[in-house]
Write a protein that holds these residues in place. Structure first.
Motif, PDB file in Angstrom:
ATOM      1  N   ASN A 324       2.540  90.024 -24.423  1.00 21.60           N
ATOM      2  CA  ASN A 324       2.792  88.959 -23.448  1.00 21.60           C
ATOM      3  C   ASN A 324       3.472  89.450 -22.183  1.00 21.60           C
ATOM      4  O   ASN A 324       3.284  88.885 -21.104  1.00 21.60           O
ATOM      5  CB  ASN A 324       3.649  87.861 -24.083  1.00 21.60           C
ATOM      6  CG  ASN A 324       2.908  87.101 -25.161  1.00 21.60           C
ATOM      7  OD1 ASN A 324       1.688  87.013 -25.134  1.00 21.60           O
ATOM      8  ND2 ASN A 324       3.635  86.571 -26.127  1.00 21.60           N
ATOM      9  N   ASN A 325       4.288  90.483 -22.275  1.00 22.66           N
ATOM     10  CA  ASN A 325       5.088  90.938 -21.139  1.00 22.66           C
ATOM     11  C   ASN A 325       4.454  92.107 -20.388  1.00 22.66           C
ATOM     12  O   ASN A 325       5.130  92.756 -19.587  1.00 22.66           O
ATOM     13  CB  ASN A 325       6.489  91.339 -21.607  1.00 22.66           C
ATOM     14  CG  ASN A 325       7.333  90.129 -21.958  1.00 22.66           C
ATOM     15  OD1 ASN A 325       7.686  89.329 -21.101  1.00 22.66           O
ATOM     16  ND2 ASN A 325       7.647  89.985 -23.236  1.00 22.66           N
ATOM     17  N   TYR A 326       3.186  92.372 -20.633  1.00 20.18           N
ATOM     18  CA  TYR A 326       2.547  93.526 -20.006  1.00 20.18           C
ATOM     19  C   TYR A 326       2.630  93.453 -18.487  1.00 20.18           C
ATOM     20  O   TYR A 326       3.059  94.403 -17.820  1.00 20.18           O
ATOM     21  CB  TYR A 326       1.089  93.619 -20.454  1.00 20.18           C
ATOM     22  CG  TYR A 326       0.363  94.808 -19.870  1.00 20.18           C
ATOM     23  CD1 TYR A 326       0.365  96.029 -20.527  1.00 20.18           C
ATOM     24  CD2 TYR A 326      -0.313  94.718 -18.653  1.00 20.18           C
ATOM     25  CE1 TYR A 326      -0.293  97.121 -19.995  1.00 20.18           C
ATOM     26  CE2 TYR A 326      -0.974  95.801 -18.116  1.00 20.18           C
ATOM     27  CZ  TYR A 326      -0.952  97.006 -18.789  1.00 20.18           C
ATOM     28  OH  TYR A 326      -1.593  98.094 -18.247  1.00 20.18           O
ATOM     29  N   PHE A 327       2.222  92.330 -17.901  1.00 17.91           N
ATOM     30  CA  PHE A 327       2.214  92.209 -16.439  1.00 17.91           C
ATOM     31  C   PHE A 327       3.631  92.086 -15.873  1.00 17.91           C
ATOM     32  O   PHE A 327       3.845  92.364 -14.688  1.00 17.91           O
ATOM     33  CB  PHE A 327       1.383  91.013 -16.005  1.00 17.91           C
ATOM     34  CG  PHE A 327      -0.072  91.141 -16.350  1.00 17.91           C
ATOM     35  CD1 PHE A 327      -0.843  92.160 -15.824  1.00 17.91           C
ATOM     36  CD2 PHE A 327      -0.671  90.245 -17.217  1.00 17.91           C
ATOM     37  CE1 PHE A 327      -2.180  92.292 -16.144  1.00 17.91           C
ATOM     38  CE2 PHE A 327      -2.009  90.362 -17.539  1.00 17.91           C
ATOM     39  CZ  PHE A 327      -2.769  91.386 -17.008  1.00 17.91           C
ATOM     40  N   ASN A 328       4.605  91.667 -16.694  1.00 14.94           N
ATOM     41  CA  ASN A 328       5.989  91.592 -16.224  1.00 14.94           C
ATOM     42  C   ASN A 328       6.621  92.974 -16.109  1.00 14.94           C
ATOM     43  O   ASN A 328       7.475  93.204 -15.251  1.00 14.94           O
ATOM     44  CB  ASN A 328       6.824  90.741 -17.180  1.00 14.94           C
ATOM     45  CG  ASN A 328       6.287  89.337 -17.327  1.00 14.94           C
ATOM     46  OD1 ASN A 328       5.746  88.786 -16.383  1.00 14.94           O
ATOM     47  ND2 ASN A 328       6.425  88.761 -18.513  1.00 14.94           N
TER      48      ASN A 328
END
Length: 764
Positions: A324-328
Motif C-alpha cells: 500500500n505504501n509503495y508510492f508514498n
C-alpha cells in the motif's frame, strides 16, 4: 581587374543536410552564435545547376592550362552550396590537389570553418584544414581542432580538438578530445579520450562516448541526478537510454539509495502499427532496508491505446504494486504519492455514426483500504443514436449488461441488465434553449452468493424520468471603471421527476455520492452508477453572469444555484442512512474573475441554508504579471471527511502560498507552503532555485512534506513510520552532451504534493 576561372572539378560531394543561411542568427535561450562570414548559397545559381563546376575569382591569377593555377588577393572558390575564401590558392590539375591559406574560411550547409590552411584531394573528395575553428549550423556547438578533415561522405573528423555550446566569451564548460567524428547522416558524434572541464577544472574523463548534434535519439547514458532525504538517504540515479528501433525504445534507471538499497526502473515504449502506442514500466527494490524484514518491493504498469482499424478502438491500463505504501515511499514514474487508486481497465469498442458497441473489464485497487471495490468482469454496452428521427425528436438508447465479481469469498455478486431509451425534444436559438427529455429506466438484477438477508436474488426495477431544462440569454453593453464591457445574464432552470421504487434489495456495486457543486445541481442523478436511482420531484434554479471586454475575452464569471425539493427523496445509498428532510439543497456558488491589472480571483462555496453551515469552500487569489511570474494565496475548507486510517471524521482547513519569480534573466525561484489550521502544522514546504544559461542548467530544491502512511503486510502498525520527510535535490545538466536540462519552472510547480492548478480559465 578581378578575374574568374571555372574548373570542371569536384571538391567535395553534396551535403545531405538542408542548407542554412549563415546570415541568420542562431539563437538558443539567451545565446546568439553567428558564423563569422556571411554567405548566401542561393546566389550561386550557376553552380547549383552543376555540382562538378568550381568557380574561382581573385584579384590576380597565373595559369598554366592543364597543369596548375595560382590565385592571390581576395580569392573566392564556390561549388554548389560550398564556398572557400582565402588570401591565396593553388590548384594542381595534374595531382588533382587544391591548397589554400591566409584568412581561410570554408562554408557549406553543415559547417563553417576558419583555418590557417587547407589541402583538398579532388579525386577522393577529401579536404583537410589545419588550425581550425568550426561552427555547426543549426546547432550552438562550436570548437577548435588541430586538424579538421571533411570526408567524401561529408563527415567531419577532428584531431586534438575541443567543443562547447557556450558563447565564445563564456566557456563555462568545454570538452577536449583526442579525436571526434561527426556523422552528417546519422547526426551523431563519436568522441575518443574525452575530458570535460567545468570552469577550467577537469571533472570527467571518458575513453569513448557519443553525443547528439540534433534531437535524434541514440543509445547512451543520460545525465545523473542526486538527492538526499531523511527516509531514502543519499540517492544517485544514472539513467541509460536504448534506442532499439524507430518504433521501440527503453530507458533503464538504476537508483542507489543509501537507506534502502538499489532501486531500478525500466520504461519500455512501443508503437504497434501507425495508430497504436503502448508503454510498459517495471520497478523493483530488493530488500528495502527501511522496513522490517527487508521485503522486496515492486511496481508493474502496462498501458496501450489506439485504433485497430477505422471502426475498432482499444484501450488497456494495468498497474500493480507490492504494498500500500509503495508510492508514498518511492518516487515512481507512473503514479504520485497522492494517488491511492490503481485502475485496471481494458476497453474494446466498435464505433459508427449511429451506434457503438463496447466490451470492458475493470478492477480498481484502493491502497490503504481493506474493502476492495467490485470487479467488472465484463461489461457489454450498446448505444444507438437517431437524431431528428421524427418531427424534431431525437431518440437514444443506452444499454449495458454487467457482471460484478469480487475477490473475497464472503461477498455477494451480481449480473445487471440496464436499458435506457430516451426521447428528447431540443429547441435552441440565440435567445436561449429549452430541452424536454423523457426516459424509461429499466434495470434487472440477478444476485448470487447473497450474504445479507435484505438482498433479493432477483430484482426488476422500472422507473420513469422526466427532465425539462431551459435557459435564457440576456446581454447588454455596460461600463465599469471607465472600461466598456458586454454583460450577459443567463438564468436557467431544470425540473426533474424520477419515479420511486424501494431499492433496498439491491447491493451496492458501483454507486457512490456525487458532488453538489454548481454544475452538479443540474445533473439528473444523485448517485453515480445504477444501484441507486433516487426518486426526485425537484426544481433547480441557477443564474450565471459574465463580463466580456472589448476583445471578447471573458473577464468575469459568477454562478449561483440551488435545488428546491417538492418531495423529499425516499432512496438513500444505504438502508440505515437517515432520511434528509431538507426542502432545499446546498446553495452552490462559483466565481472566476480578473480583478484588476494582473490580479485574478477564483472561488467556490457550498452553503447549507437549512443548518446555516458551510459544506465546502475554496478561494484562490493570483497575481500573474508575466510569464513565470506568480504569487498565489489559497484557502480551502472541507468538513466531515472520513479518515480511512482511523475511521474518524475530520475537517480540512488549509491555507497555502505558492510563488515563482525570476531573480535574474537566468535564475528562477519557486516555492510553496501549505499549513493545516486545525493541526497547527505545515504539511508541505518546497523551495527551489533553477539557474539556466544557454549551455548548462542547475536546479537545487528543498522539500519538506507530510507522508501518507497506510497499514500493510510489511508494517501493520503505522506509528513506526516517518510522519514527515525532508529532502534535498540537485540536478545538473550540460546542454549539448545529450541533456536538455530541467524543463523549466512549470515542472518545478508540480514537484510537490499539491500540484499547481491554474484555477482560472480567464485570460489577460
Amino acid at each position: 581587374m578581378r578575374k574568374r576561372l571555372i574548373l570542371a572539378l569536384s571538391l567535395v560531394t553534396p551535403m545531405a543536410v538542408a542548407a542554412t543561411d549563415p546570415q541568420q542568427e542562431e539563437t538558443y535561450g539567451q545565446c546568439v552564435i553567428v558564423p563569422p562570414v556571411p554567405y548566401n548559397p542561393s546566389a550561386q545559381n550557376d553552380a547549383k545547376k552543376n555540382n562538378q563546376r568550381i568557380e574561382i575569382s581573385s584579384d590576380y591569377s597565373k595559369t598554366t592550362i592543364g597543369h596548375s593555377a595560382t590565385f592571390e588577393g581576395d580569392v573566392a572558390l564556390s561549388q554548389a552550396d560550398r564556398r572557400i575564401t582565402a588570401d591565396k590558392a593553388e590548384v594542381d590539375q595534374l595531382m588533382q590537389q587544391l591548397k589554400a591559406n591566409g584568412s581561410l574560411v570554408f562554408q557549406d550547409s553543415m559547417v563553417t570553418v576558419t583555418a590557417d590552411s587547407m589541402e583538398a584531394q579532388m579525386r577522393s573528395n577529401v579536404a583537410t584544414l589545419s588550425g581550425a575553428q568550426y561552427w555547426l549550423h543549426g546547432q550552438q556547438l562550436h570548437g577548435k581542432a588541430q586538424s579538421l578533415q571533411i570526408t567524401k561522405n561529408n563527415n567531419l573528423i577532428l584531431q586534438n580538438s575541443s567543443f562547447t555550446t557556450c558563447p565564445p566569451d563564456d566557456e563555462s564548460w568545454i570538452l577536449e578530445a583526442r579525436r571526434i567524428r561527426i556523422d552528417s547522416k546519422d547526426e551523431w558524434g563519436e568522441i575518443w579520450d574525452a575530458k570535460l572541464r567545468v570552469g577550467g577544472v577537469p571533472v570527467f574523463y571518458m575513453p569513448y562516448m557519443t553525443i547528439p548534434i540534433t534531437d535524434k535519439r541514440k543509445t547512451g547514458f543520460l545525465f545523473p541526478s542526486f538527492s538526499s532525504s531523511t527516509t531514502n538517504g543519499l540517492e544517485v540515479s544514472t539513467p541509460f537510454y536504448w534506442n532499439i528501433a524507430p518504433e521501440y525504445d527503453l530507458t533503464f534507471t538504476p537508483t542507489y539509495m543509501s537507506s534502502r538499497g538499489l532501486f531500478t526502473k525500466t520504461e519500455f515504449r512501443y508503437l504497434a502499427g501507425e495508430d497504436q502506442q503502448g508503454q510498459l514500466n517495471l520497478e523493483y527494490l530488493g530488500s528495502d532496508g527501511m522496513l522490517e524484514n527487508s521485503p522486496n518491493r515492486y511496481m508493474i504498469h502496462w498501458q496501450q491505446q489506439g485504433e485497430l482499424n477505422k471502426n475498432w478502438r482499444i484501450r488497456s491500463n494495468f498497474t500493480d504494486v507490492s504494498d500500500n505504501n509503495y508510492f508514498n515511499d518511492l518516487k515512481s514514474d507512473v503514479n504520485r504519492a497522492t494517488d491511492n487508486q490503481l485502475n485496471r481497465v481494458g476497453d474494446l469498442g466498435y464505433y459508427t455514426d449511429n451506434w457503438d458497441f463496447g466490451v470492458r473489464v475493470q478492477d480498481i485497487k484502493v491502497l490503504g483500504e481493506d474493502e476492495a471495490p467490485y470487479q467488472v468482469m465484463p461489461q457489454l454496452t450498446y448505444n444507438f443514436r437517431a437524431p431528428q428521427f421524427w418531427h424534431g425528436l431525437d431518440f437514444n438508447l443506452y444499454s449495458e449488461l454487467t457482471n460484478f465479481e469480487h475477490r473475497g469469498e464472503d461477498w455477494n455478486t451480481a449480473d445487471r441488465l440496464h436499458l435506457e431509451p430516451t426521447i428528447t425534444l431540443p429547441l435552441q436559438g440565440p435567445a436561449g434553449s429549452l430541452t424536454s427529455e423523457l426516459k424509461l429506466l429499466q434495470t434487472n438484477y440477478w444476485q448470487h452468493n447473497i450474504q445479507d438477508d435484505t438482498l433479493k436474488q432477483s430484482v426488476s426495477r422500472t422507473l420513469p424520468q422526466v427532465r425539462v431544462h431551459g435557459q435564457i440569454n440576456f446581454e447588454r453593453q455596460t461600463s465599469y471603471f471607465d472600461d466598456n464591457y458586454r454583460q450577459t445574464l443567463e438564468p436557467q432552470f431544470q425540473y426533474l421527476y424520477v419515479g420511486y421504487q424501494n431499492q433496498d434489495g439491491i447491493g451496492i456495486y458501483d454507486s457512490a455520492d456525487l458532488q453538489q457543486d454548481y454544475i452538479g445541481l443540474f445533473r439528473d442523478r444523485r448517485y453515480s452508477g445504477l444501484d441507486r436511482i433516487a426518486d426526485a420531484n425537484q426544481l433547480t434554479l441557477g443564474l450565471t453572469t459574465r463580463l466580456f471586454d472589448e476583445h471578447n475575452l471573458e473577464q468575469l464569471k459568477f454562478s449561483l444555484g440551488q435545488i428546491i425539493y417538492f418531495d423529499n427523496s425516499k432512496v438513500n445509498l444505504y438502508s440505515d442512512q437517515l432520511q434528509d428532510d431538507s426542502s432545499t439543497s446546498v446553495l452552490a456558488s462559483e466565481l472566476d474573475a480578473h480583478l484588476y491589472s494582473d490580479w485574478f480571483i477564483s472561488g467556490a462555496i457550498q452553503y447549507d441554508t437549512t443548518n446555516k453551515s458551510t459544506k465546502k469552500s475554496e478561494i484562490t487569489l493570483d497575481y500573474r504579471p508575466g510569464a513565470n511570474k506568480l504569487v498565489q494565496l489559497s484557502y480551502r475548507y472541507v468538513p466531515d471527511l472520513l479518515n480511512t486510517n482511523t475511521n474518524d471524521r475530520v475537517d480540512i482547513s488549509q491555507t497555502g502560498f505558492r510563488t515563482t519569480w525570476p531573480v535574474t534573466d537566468s535564475l528562477y525561484f519557486v516555492g510553496n507552503w501549505y499549513y493545516d489550521l486545525n493541526e497547527k502544522r505545515s504539511v508541505e514546504t518546497y523551495t527551489g532555485f533553477q539557474y539556466e544559461s544557454c549551455c548548462w542548467a542547475v536546479r537545487l530544491a528543498y522539500h519538506y512534506h507530510i507522508k501518507t502512511n497506510y497499514q500493510d503486510n510489511y508494517n501493520p502498525a503505522i506509528n513506526n513510520r516517518e510522519l514527515f520527510e525532508t529532502g534535498f535535490y540537485l540536478n545538473f545538466v550540460i546542454k549539448g552532451l545529450g541533456g536538455t536540462g530541467p524543463l523549466g519552472v512549470s515542472d518545478m510547480m508540480n514537484d510537490g504534493l499539491f500540484n499547481y492548478r491554474k484555477p482560472l480559465y480567464l485570460r489577460n
